[in-house]
Design a protein around this motif. Structure first.
Motif, mmCIF file in Angstrom:
data_model
loop_
_atom_site.group_PDB
_atom_site.id
_atom_site.type_symbol
_atom_site.label_atom_id
_atom_site.label_comp_id
_atom_site.label_asym_id
_atom_site.label_seq_id
_atom_site.Cartn_x
_atom_site.Cartn_y
_atom_site.Cartn_z
ATOM 1 N N ARG A 175 -7.572 -40.611 -6.110
ATOM 2 C CA ARG A 175 -8.304 -39.419 -5.700
ATOM 3 C C ARG A 175 -8.044 -38.252 -6.658
ATOM 4 O O ARG A 175 -8.951 -37.460 -6.943
ATOM 5 C CB ARG A 175 -7.907 -39.026 -4.277
ATOM 6 C CG ARG A 175 -8.768 -37.921 -3.676
ATOM 7 C CD ARG A 175 -10.247 -38.289 -3.646
ATOM 8 N NE ARG A 175 -10.540 -39.313 -2.681
ATOM 9 C CZ ARG A 175 -10.872 -39.056 -1.419
ATOM 10 N NH1 ARG A 175 -10.990 -37.799 -1.007
ATOM 11 N NH2 ARG A 175 -11.128 -40.036 -0.601
ATOM 12 N N ILE A 176 -6.823 -38.125 -7.193
ATOM 13 C CA ILE A 176 -6.534 -37.080 -8.179
ATOM 14 C C ILE A 176 -7.405 -37.277 -9.418
ATOM 15 O O ILE A 176 -7.996 -36.327 -9.949
ATOM 16 C CB ILE A 176 -5.036 -37.095 -8.573
ATOM 17 C CG1 ILE A 176 -4.175 -36.683 -7.380
ATOM 18 C CG2 ILE A 176 -4.780 -36.156 -9.747
ATOM 19 C CD1 ILE A 176 -2.682 -36.864 -7.610
ATOM 20 N N ARG A 177 -7.489 -38.527 -9.867
ATOM 21 C CA ARG A 177 -8.320 -38.835 -11.038
ATOM 22 C C ARG A 177 -9.783 -38.483 -10.769
ATOM 23 O O ARG A 177 -10.474 -37.957 -11.639
ATOM 24 C CB ARG A 177 -8.180 -40.322 -11.380
ATOM 25 C CG ARG A 177 -8.996 -40.768 -12.565
ATOM 26 C CD ARG A 177 -8.732 -42.234 -12.891
ATOM 27 N NE ARG A 177 -9.006 -43.103 -11.751
ATOM 28 C CZ ARG A 177 -8.815 -44.421 -11.764
ATOM 29 N NH1 ARG A 177 -8.329 -44.994 -12.857
ATOM 30 N NH2 ARG A 177 -9.091 -45.154 -10.713
ATOM 31 N N LEU A 231 -14.360 -34.678 -11.528
ATOM 32 C CA LEU A 231 -15.413 -33.843 -10.942
ATOM 33 C C LEU A 231 -15.231 -32.362 -11.255
ATOM 34 O O LEU A 231 -16.205 -31.621 -11.389
ATOM 35 C CB LEU A 231 -15.452 -34.044 -9.422
ATOM 36 C CG LEU A 231 -15.914 -35.422 -8.918
ATOM 37 C CD1 LEU A 231 -15.735 -35.513 -7.407
ATOM 38 C CD2 LEU A 231 -17.361 -35.673 -9.309
ATOM 39 N N HIS A 232 -13.969 -31.925 -11.359
ATOM 40 C CA HIS A 232 -13.677 -30.504 -11.569
ATOM 41 C C HIS A 232 -12.724 -30.344 -12.752
ATOM 42 O O HIS A 232 -11.555 -29.971 -12.581
ATOM 43 C CB HIS A 232 -13.060 -29.894 -10.304
ATOM 44 C CG HIS A 232 -13.816 -30.224 -9.044
ATOM 45 N ND1 HIS A 232 -15.052 -29.692 -8.763
ATOM 46 C CD2 HIS A 232 -13.497 -31.033 -8.000
ATOM 47 C CE1 HIS A 232 -15.470 -30.157 -7.594
ATOM 48 N NE2 HIS A 232 -14.557 -30.972 -7.115
ATOM 49 N N PRO A 233 -13.196 -30.601 -13.964
ATOM 50 C CA PRO A 233 -12.309 -30.575 -15.132
ATOM 51 C C PRO A 233 -11.743 -29.198 -15.448
ATOM 52 O O PRO A 233 -10.692 -29.092 -16.085
ATOM 53 C CB PRO A 233 -13.208 -31.083 -16.266
ATOM 54 C CG PRO A 233 -14.605 -30.806 -15.801
ATOM 55 C CD PRO A 233 -14.586 -30.969 -14.323
ATOM 56 N N THR A 258 -5.398 -30.737 -3.673
ATOM 57 C CA THR A 258 -6.631 -31.078 -2.954
ATOM 58 C C THR A 258 -6.689 -32.575 -2.665
ATOM 59 O O THR A 258 -7.079 -32.996 -1.561
ATOM 60 C CB THR A 258 -7.865 -30.662 -3.781
ATOM 61 O OG1 THR A 258 -7.794 -29.269 -4.071
ATOM 62 C CG2 THR A 258 -9.148 -30.948 -3.011
ATOM 63 N N ALA A 259 -6.304 -33.388 -3.650
ATOM 64 C CA ALA A 259 -6.305 -34.842 -3.453
ATOM 65 C C ALA A 259 -5.306 -35.255 -2.384
ATOM 66 O O ALA A 259 -5.586 -36.135 -1.551
ATOM 67 C CB ALA A 259 -5.993 -35.538 -4.775
ATOM 68 N N LYS A 291 -2.918 -28.474 -10.956
ATOM 69 C CA LYS A 291 -2.147 -28.328 -9.728
ATOM 70 C C LYS A 291 -3.066 -28.272 -8.518
ATOM 71 O O LYS A 291 -2.780 -28.898 -7.481
ATOM 72 C CB LYS A 291 -1.285 -27.066 -9.789
ATOM 73 C CG LYS A 291 -0.448 -26.840 -8.533
ATOM 74 C CD LYS A 291 0.406 -25.590 -8.660
ATOM 75 C CE LYS A 291 1.226 -25.377 -7.392
ATOM 76 N NZ LYS A 291 2.071 -24.157 -7.479
ATOM 77 N N ASP A 292 -4.170 -27.547 -8.624
ATOM 78 C CA ASP A 292 -5.104 -27.442 -7.502
ATOM 79 C C ASP A 292 -5.768 -28.784 -7.208
ATOM 80 O O ASP A 292 -5.958 -29.154 -6.037
ATOM 81 C CB ASP A 292 -6.164 -26.381 -7.793
ATOM 82 C CG ASP A 292 -5.584 -24.974 -7.853
ATOM 83 O OD1 ASP A 292 -4.461 -24.780 -7.333
ATOM 84 O OD2 ASP A 292 -6.239 -24.080 -8.430
#
Length: 651
Positions: A555-557, A562-564, A574-575, A569-570
């Motif tokens: 999910r982090i990946r 999606l949000h490069p 979020t993940a 950290k955010d």
């Protein structure tokens, strides 16, 4: 050639004793061709002629063997050649013609089983050492019946708990998942039956753990579908996207667990291999049923315009819209985990472990008494009888049952030694029984059912050489598992930081669980011996715990892609929040299955169940608060280092 005559001492005429040797064909009294000259042998079934439908054995010689075989058969046409192992003639075919090239056929109205046995004899002749019993296990009928009953009860309870939990949390979709779980059990048991596998207690543990882990795939899918529905998509589109987005996390998580199963099978033996076999087959059937069967049922309902619910009023907003800053707490979690690991290491190197016979060699006996006994008094009595030899006595399955581990004549294995030890045990322990209790009663060799539940109810022997080898292989298995998982994650996520985070999380979990076994051995009222089953538990924990890390990393990946431009950290926080519901649900469902085993599975499997329960809790914590922060810190360290080098080059 061999002169073959029936040996009177051997009944039924199935085998013949070696009576004499015709020195004309022998060399210094030895057979001219031995197992070293046999390259291969196999059993086959004829497809034509006189051998049509009849089993026979083909044998291939080495080049040196082919040369000797040609001369031997040429000189002895119409005479018999004996195949001998350990002084017994297993077959004595007649030479029809000279055989060149080293390829031969052995016929003789064999059944397929007899042909396979002869192949085994031919191949066994290649061994340079006599067969030696390195491990024996004897289980009395009362313990066997109890173990089977407890294993089945724990399985049924765990299975029902998982079914109820899924329906409670996911309503209609949970019922679909339960159907998939039922199919999974049928497929798994059917596959094991087709392999002719024996379902041991560790195998039952693998079966129950498979059920808990099978839920994980459904949970991942359902949580992704719920996210798509919350984003405003229609049911059909949400289902399609939910399944599509879940595949990556499911496959990565299951593959890493499968890797530990493969390593466990390669380096384990006996019941541990049964555990690994059940686990690996269960992973395959779980993926198939979770992905395909649930998809077929849900798609069918959607195509017919029927609704299907993925939550209820109580679970709809469970852990939704959380905004926990997990990374801000990493300083305190590092300190907390550091303290736990220090305690574990101090206990491991200070107090040590209670090793099972798997790792130290010797004999163990489970002995049941009529009334409660003190382990200390039993230990003193046994130690006095065995002249102060290394004796370990622990309470095992209640106050009237103990497990006695002996290192007495562990290098010797014979019926006489076994009788000597059981006699000495009886001599040491007869004072704990009522008057009139005999040695036959104690060894459970009496036919009186009233005494069948007391005395020696199981025993096990492991030679010291195999114990040392088992320990070596266990250490290699754990290290190889960590290395393989590191490599897989690093390659799959294209970065060493991801692999490092996963391995640190797993090592952290394994160390704490191992330390728990050291710290509480002899304190808790059940077996915490370090043996092969314990290693199975550690490797399973490693395989299970990596699931959490993989799902979070996946999910982090995704968020990073999606949000490069969003700070790393955010994206990480979020993940973690987005996968929190899945993490808790999977952990709870797996924990309750293993907790059911710990409560109802019996003493022989309780240590394994406790290790797995602890591993689920520690592993879940570590994936969120250790593995992910380590991955983040290492990634930021590398990025900062690159930035510093870049600035330095500009200057």
């Amino acid at each position: 050639m061999w002169e073959v005559k029936p040996e009177p001492a051997i009944k039924d005429g199935e085998y013949f004793g070696l009576v004499a040797i015709n020195q004309s064909s022998a060399i210094n009294g030895q057979a001219p061709i031995d197992g070293d000259h046999v390259d291969n042998a196999r059993a086959e079934v004829g497809s034509s002629g006189r051998l049509n439908g009849q089993p026979y054995v083909t044998m291939q010689m080495t080049s040196d063997g082919a040369r000797k075989w040609a001369k031997l058969t040429k000189d002895n046409i119409k005479k018999q050649v004996a195949i001998v192992l350990d002084g017994l003639v297993y077959s004595y075919p007649t030479v029809q013609d000279e055989i060149t090239g080293g390829n031969s056929q052995i016929t003789g109205n064999f059944t397929m089983e007899e042909a396979e046995d002869l192949v085994t004899v031919l191949k066994s002749g290649k061994l340079q050492a006599p067969a030696e019993i390195i491990q024996t296990t004897v289980v009395g009928p009362s313990l066997g019946a109890e173990s089977i009953r407890n294993g089945i009860i724990s399985f049924l309870i765990a299975f029902c708990l998982v079914l109820i939990y899924m329906i409670f949390f996911y309503q209609g979709a949970g019922l679909v998942a339960d159907i998939a779980l039922l199919c999974n059990v049928l497929f798994l048991l059917g596959t094991l039956a087709s392999f002719g596998a024996s379902l041991t207690l560790p195998g039952i543990a693998g079966l129950v753990l498979t059920l808990g882990m099978a839920v994980d795939a459904n949970v991942i899918i359902y949580e992704r579908i719920k996210e798509e529905l919350a984003a405003g998509k229609g049911l059909s589109k949400a289902v399609a996207d939910g399944y599509s987005n879940a595949y990556s996390a499911i496959l990565d998580g299951q593959i890493t667990t499968f890797i530990t199963g493969v390593i466990l099978y390669a380096f384990g033996s006996g019941p541990v291999r049964g555990f690994a076999t059940t686990l690996m087959i269960g992973i395959i059937t779980s993926v198939l049923t979770s992905i395909f069967i649930t998809r077929i049922i849900i798609d069918d309902r959607v195509s017919k315009g029927k609704k299907i619910s993925f939550d209820n009023r109580l679970t709809r907003n469970f852990l939704k819209n959380t905004h926990i800053d997990f990374l801000s707490k990493k300083k305190w979690t590092y300190i907390f985990s550091g303290i736990l690991i220090v305690i574990a290491l101090v206990s491991m190197f200070g107090k040590g472990f209670t090793y099972g016979v798997d790792f130290k060699g010797g004999r163990t006996y489970v002995v049941r008494f009529e009334n409660p006994v003190s382990a200390e008094k039993v230990r003193e009595a046994v130690r006095n009888e065995f002249d102060g030899n290394n004796v370990d006595v622990t309470q095992f399955g209640g106050t009237s049952q103990v497990k006695i581990a002996l290192q007495y004549k562990e290098n010797e294995s014979s019926e006489e030694i076994d009788l000597e030890i059981s006699d000495k045990l009886f001599s040491a322990l007869k004072g704990f029984y009522k008057e009139g209790f005999t040695e036959d009663n104690f060894r459970n060799t009496t036919s009186e059912s009233t005494n069948a539940s007391i005395g020696i109810i199981s025993s096990e022997q492991v030679g010291p050489s195999i114990a040392a080898e088992t320990l070596r292989r266990a250490i290699i298995a754990v290290l190889l598992s960590l290395l393989a998982i590191f490599a897989y994650i690093a390659i799959r996520f294209k970065g060493a930081a991801w692999g490092l985070g996963g391995v640190v999380s797993l090592a952290h979990t394994a160390l704490i669980v191992i330390g728990f076994f050291s710290l509480f051995t002899g304190i808790l009222p059940f077996n915490l011996d370090v043996d092969q089953t314990f290693i199975a538990a550690i490797l399973t924990i490693i395989g299970y715990a990596i699931n959490d890390n993989v799902v979070i990393f996946d999910r982090i990946r995704e968020f990073k892609s999606l949000h490069p431009k969003t700070p790393f950290k955010d994206n990480v926080n979020t993940a973690l929040n987005a996968t929190l519901t899945r993490t808790i649900n999977t952990s709870v469902s797996t924990f309750i299955t293993m907790f059911a085993i710990a409560l109802f599975g019996g003493e022989t499997i309780r240590g394994l169940a406790v290790a797995l329960c602890l591993g689920v809790v520690i592993g879940t914590y570590a994936s969120i608060f250790i593995g992910t922060p380590v991955m983040y810190d290492f990634t930021m360290w590398r990025e900062n280092r690159r930035a510093a080098k870049k600035n330095a080059s500009k200057k």
